[in-house]
Enzyme design. Structure first.
Site, PDB file in Angstrom:
ATOM      1  N   ASP B  25       0.874  -1.145  -0.108  1.00 15.24           N
ATOM      2  CA  ASP B  25       0.027   0.010  -0.041  1.00 15.24           C
ATOM      3  C   ASP B  25       0.805   0.959   0.103  1.00 15.24           C
ATOM      4  O   ASP B  25       1.739   1.310   0.851  1.00 15.24           O
ATOM      5  CB  ASP B  25      -0.740   0.054   1.383  1.00 15.24           C
ATOM      6  N   ASP B 144     -13.830  -6.726  -4.674  1.00 17.16           N
ATOM      7  CA  ASP B 144     -13.847  -7.023  -3.362  1.00 17.16           C
ATOM      8  C   ASP B 144     -15.363  -7.909  -3.116  1.00 17.16           C
ATOM      9  O   ASP B 144     -16.363  -7.036  -3.451  1.00 17.16           O
ATOM     10  CB  ASP B 144     -13.589  -5.664  -2.434  1.00 17.16           C
TER      11      ASP B 144
END
Lengths: 221, 264
Positions: B25, B144
């Site tokens: 990230d 997701d």
């Protein structure tokens, strides 16, 4: 960018203005508008291999060896290559020449992608993988490359080492020309070789240490 | 043709390796999750971290950019260029790619693939446009998913917002529009370290003809063995177990190899 001492004057390389122009007289990358070469030139930079760009027939004379890169659609790539006017000169090259991915496929006689006639340096055909339950297309990822012949291109690279592939079309296996093979639903040419012409279907610039070894080997052939 | 046969390979006829994919990230050009697995000079430097993973034997890297400023495209392009200069394995960049221009800039900076998530849900035609412009191999659709009642439902914004879309039908639509790969994250499993959602992953992997990357739930080496053995997905992604050194990639690969799973 070490060793940048060329007197490269060419009337600009507009689309290459972000790329380093290293010593001419070494490796020439044949530019014809097919695909991005930042990863390739980055790998050459890491290896300290000097390179420059080939846009015209006159440029060819400045280099000792050549890479034909290529990503995307083979038929469209051939059209772009023809527009450069370089085709006859490329076919007549006597210095080591390495095609990468679609750049290698261009050296074959024909591709099913775009039903296109290609350079015909190798008589092999480029065909599409058949869709099947067990073999996803595009063939994506690290697969084994089995060396079929002795050649300095693979010096220091173990047999059956993994290289990184991304492609939906493959070059037929051919005992005369296949330098290394990979099995993916069938054995095909992961690498081809004839006289001064070499090709690899995988991406050496993305294939870890062995990919870099292959590029370094080519720079010395 | 006898010399061609690799009879020792676990998957007859192919030595295609299962891929291990660390995910980083990144915000404003810096990694945001804690990292303490090796002697990094600068644990916040995504390029140094990426280089380390490539040396350890990672097969591919994913950078998820969560920069929220209007400078985002510029910082992403800078990051991608730095990574492409240094790293000799393929990498994907995701986060905030909303239009062809974003993708084009990242391709020219050296990205091998891009990953799109919410933007594809909001505008499914973006998948078609990207595949047409850059080829299917360039386009990962990240999904997701979270279970609601008995259904798997596509979620946005890190699992916070439910959509109307059923997960399997959305994935099939993404494939037909030109997704070259699916990155499927189970939000129910993510962060639990209890293993991947093998039931859903198997269903999805059997339903599509493009590679599937499993994500969400990795906590141990055995979870990677399980996901490859039970679902036959092409790749498995994880973040914290790698960043915190709980799983070292060379050890992971040795265990996979011992279980006759093809790895590089």
């Amino acid at each position: 960018m070490e060793g940048n001492d060329t007197k490269d004057n060419t009337q600009a390389l507009p689309q290459d203005n972000e790329l380093p122009l290293q010593g001419a007289g070494e490796l020439g990358i044949i530019r014809y508008g097919a695909g991005n070469i930042f990863s390739l030139t980055s790998a050459l930079d890491r290896l300290g291999i000097a390179y420059g760009m080939v846009h015209t027939e006159e440029d060819l004379a400045r280099f000792d060896r050549y890479i034909i890169p290529g990503v995307g659609h083979a038929g469209a790539a051939m059209n772009k290559l023809e527009q450069t006017g370089l085709v006859p000169a490329i076919k007549a090259l006597k210095k080591p020449t390495l095609g990468i991915c679609v750049g290698m496929q261009l050296m074959t006689a024909y591709s099913e992608e775009g039903d296109a006639n290609l350079l015909n340096i190798f008589p092999n055909k480029t065909l599409r993988f058949k869709d099947s339950e067990h073999y996803k297309v595009p063939h994506t990822g690290w697969n084994r490359v089995s060396q079929q012949k002795e050649n300095p291109l693979f010096n220091g690279i173990p047999n059956d080492a993994h290289f990184y592939f991304v492609h939906s079309y493959y070059i037929e296996y051919n005992e005369l020309y296949t330098l290394a093979s990979t099995n993916y639903s069938l054995p095909y040419s992961a690498s081809i070789w004839h006289n001064n012409f070499y090709g690899v279907q995988f991406h050496p610039e993305k294939s870890g240490v062995y990919g870099e070894t292959l590029l370094a080997n080519f720079s010395k052939i | 043709m006898e010399q061609l046969h690799n009879t020792t390979l676990p998957f007859p006829g192919s030595g295609l390796a299962k891929r291990i994919v660390p995910c980083l990230d990144v915000k404003d050009g810096r990694t945001v999750k804690g990292v303490n697995f090796v002697d990094l000079r600068d644990a916040g430097d995504p390029v140094e971290l990426a280089w380390n993973y490539s040396q350890q034997g990672a097969d591919e890297l994913v950078f998820l950019d969560i920069t929220a400023t209007h400078e985002r495209r510029k910082t992403m392009v800078e990051l991608v260029k730095s990574v492409a200069r240094q790293i000799n394995i393929p990498f994907t960049i995701g986060g905030g790619i909303n239009e062809i221009g974003d993708a084009d800039a990242l391709l020219n900076a050296g990205a091998d693939k891009i990953s799109i998530n919410s933007a594809a849900v909001r505008n499914p035609e973006l998948i078609d446009e990207l595949a047409k412009a850059f080829g299917v191999q360039f386009v990962i659709v990240a999904v997701d998913t979270r279970r609601i009642d008995d259904k798997n439902i596509v979620h946005l914004n890190g699992g916070r917002i439910a959509t109307e879309l059923e997960t399997l039908s959305w994935i099939k639509e993404a494939e037909s529009r030109g997704a070259g790969e699916i990155l499927l994250t189970s939000m129910d499993h993510d962060g639990t370290k209890a293993g991947f959602d093998n039931t859903l992953l198997k269903t999805v992997n059997n339903a599509v003809h493009i590679p599937v990357i499993a994500s969400g739930g990795a906590g141990s080496v055995e979870h990677f063995v399980d996901v490859f053995e039970q679902t036959n997905v092409d790749a498995a992604l994880a973040a914290s177990v790698f960043h915190y050194g709980e799983i070292l990639i060379p050890d992971l690969k040795n265990v996979l190899r011992a279980n006759n799973i093809e790895v590089r």
